[in-house]
Scaffold this motif. Structure first.
Motif, PDB file in Angstrom:
ATOM      1  N   HIS A  65       0.867  -1.179   0.000  1.00  0.00           N
ATOM      2  CA  HIS A  65       0.000   0.000   0.000  1.00  0.00           C
ATOM      3  C   HIS A  65       0.905   1.231   0.000  1.00  0.00           C
ATOM      4  N   GLU A 179     -11.953  -0.929  -7.010  1.00  0.00           N
ATOM      5  CA  GLU A 179     -12.691  -1.469  -5.865  1.00  0.00           C
ATOM      6  C   GLU A 179     -13.861  -0.557  -5.510  1.00  0.00           C
ATOM      7  N   LYS A 181     -17.205   0.475  -2.823  1.00  0.00           N
ATOM      8  CA  LYS A 181     -17.558   0.423  -1.405  1.00  0.00           C
ATOM      9  C   LYS A 181     -18.775   1.285  -1.170  1.00  0.00           C
ATOM     10  N   ASP A 286      -8.094  -8.611   2.950  1.00  0.00           N
ATOM     11  CA  ASP A 286      -7.998  -7.198   3.329  1.00  0.00           C
ATOM     12  C   ASP A 286      -8.608  -7.091   4.708  1.00  0.00           C
TER      13      ASP A 286
HETATM   14  C1  LRH Z   1     -11.103   0.401   1.946  1.00  0.00           C
HETATM   15  C2  LRH Z   1     -10.209  -0.809   1.746  1.00  0.00           C
HETATM   16  C3  LRH Z   1      -9.301  -0.729   0.553  1.00  0.00           C
HETATM   17  C4  LRH Z   1      -7.937  -0.480   1.104  1.00  0.00           C
HETATM   18  C5  LRH Z   1      -8.138  -0.221   2.527  1.00  0.00           C
HETATM   19  C6  LRH Z   1      -7.006  -0.693   3.352  1.00  0.00           C
HETATM   20  O1  LRH Z   1     -12.004   0.173   2.979  1.00  0.00           O
HETATM   21  O2  LRH Z   1     -10.987  -1.949   1.723  1.00  0.00           O
HETATM   22  O3  LRH Z   1      -9.178  -1.961  -0.082  1.00  0.00           O
HETATM   23  O4  LRH Z   1      -7.162   0.383   0.447  1.00  0.00           O
HETATM   24  O5  LRH Z   1      -9.329  -0.873   2.862  1.00  0.00           O
END
Ligand code: LRH
Ligand code: MN
Length: 388
Positions: A65, A179, A181, A286
């Motif tokens: 990350h 992704e 959410k 995750d």
């Molecule tokens: C956002 C999430 C995303 C990441 C973070 C650590 O909620 O799922 O995948 O960047 O968590």
């Protein structure tokens, strides 16, 4: 004892990517409980992740990350990972912790701020070129907290434009993984809230743009396995962020809150050609181990996925197909439940031993003494975390 012979080679195809951030301190807005022995840098995170692979054989890659895992030389980090028997995986961008992004990042009205967010993704792609990673995973906190705060249509158009610029920079053997959410940290609307929006945006980009499904990112009672089926059917299920939850994005150990849901999801993954060598769907965890020990937490997690995968692979698909054709509701459901209720754990322990792996990885790790070693060694320095 269940006979796993028929699914043994399929089980061997399983590979689950670990999130580097699961080994650092994490918590909630109320408290982050630091733990002794937590890594201070990406090298120590990789070393801890390698312990999971050593004892389970299931976790050959580690996702990074950025900037949480910033280092001087990613080539050197990749070399050290290799020395530990693992490799660097997905590169996750981060446009959710910079003051400039309060009102948005790639969706922001201000050209300078959008440019900055796009440049961050270019930096992530440069890192992928150094680490040999295939996937750039983009999760955006972008959204609003109040109705009327901003024009949602305009934000979608700016999102599409920014993603197109990032996609242009993606290499031929690389993928852009978007992704979605439903909410948090935005509490009125999120610019990529659901699979449909992610699908629409990535479909406009091209073949190397796909969707990431995080199991904690849906409204309560969402039939997630239906979304899995549909995205596989559409050829756009690029990856999973596995975890579990009772309420919101709790990021708990996968399978802990709802093992039956995990089983149903994996049945659709296998049926849809997304498992193992068949497909192109990456499995990643995750999660955040806010109160439990982190390395055992990750070991437990990959074992949960393996156990539910084994059960899903044991579904008698021929008999199920016959019952479905016959409209025999109870027989069909019964066959499905038989697989779920099949306790594969003793047979999996034997299967591991047959591959030179510990029958009980949790105990093997506990007896390895690694936990005591890192607590003793990792004194001083700043423990890794979300840096929020
Ligand atoms: C956002 C999430 C995303 C990441 C973070 C650590 O909620 O799922 O995948 O960047 O968590
Ligand atoms: Mn996620």
């Amino acid at each position: 004892m269940v006979d796993l012979a028929a699914i043994s080679s399929r089980l061997a195809e399983q590979a689950i990517e670990l999130p580097s951030w699961a080994f650092g301190n994490s918590g909630t807005r109320f408290k982050v409980f630091a733990q002794p022995g937590v890594p201070r840098d990406p090298y120590e995170k990789i070393a801890d992740a390698a312990q999971v692979h050593r004892h389970t054989g299931l976790a050959p890659t580690v996702a990074l990350h950025i900037p949480w895992d910033k280092v001087d030389s990613y080539a050197d980090l990749a070399k050290r990972a290799e020395d530990h028997g693992v490799a660097l995986g997905t590169i996750n961008s981060n446009t959710f912790q910079d003051d400039d992004y309060k009102l948005g990042s790639v969706t922001h009205r201000d050209d300078r701020i959008r440019r900055k967010a796009i440049d961050h993704h270019f930096e992530c792609i440069d890192i992928m070129n150094e680490t040999g990673s295939r996937d750039l995973k983009i999760w955006l906190a972008d959204g609003t907290n109040y109705p009327g705060q901003d024009d949602m249509r305009g934000r979608q158009d700016r999102l599409a434009d920014s993603l197109a610029k990032i996609y242009e920079r993606i290499g031929d053997n690389q993928r852009l993984v978007l992704e979605y959410k439903i909410f948090e940290p935005s509490f009125y609307h999120t610019d990529v809230p659901d699979w449909g929006t992610s699908y629409a945006q990535v479909s406009a980009l091209g073949d190397r743009a796909v969707v990431c499904l995080d199991t904690g990112h849906h409204a309560p009672s969402t039939n997630i396995e239906f979304i899995v089926m549909q995205l596989l059917r559409l050829g756009k299920l690029g990856s999973f962020d596995f975890n579990s939850r009772f309420y919101a994005d709790d990021d708990l150990i996968v399978g802990a809150a709802d093992p039956f849901q995990l089983f149903r999801i994996l049945v659709e993954v296998i049926r849809g050609g997304g498992y193992g060598g068949d497909g192109d769907t990456a499995f990643m965890l995750d999660q955040c181990h806010n109160i439990e020990d982190k390395i055992p937490g990750q070991i437990r997690s990959v074992l949960n996925v393996q156990e539910m995968t084994a059960r899903a692979l044991l579904v008698d698909t021929a008999a199920l197909d016959a019952a479905q054709r016959a409209g025999d509701v109870l027989t069909a459901n019964g066959l499905f439940m038989d697989a779920f209720y099949t306790d594969v754990r003793p047979a999996l322990a034997e299967w591991r031993a047959s591959r030179g792996l510990p029958e009980d990885p949790m105990r093997a790790y506990a007896e390895s003494g690694y936990a005591a070693t890192i607590v003793a060694d990792r004194v001083g320095g700043a423990q890794a975390g979300w840096g929020a």
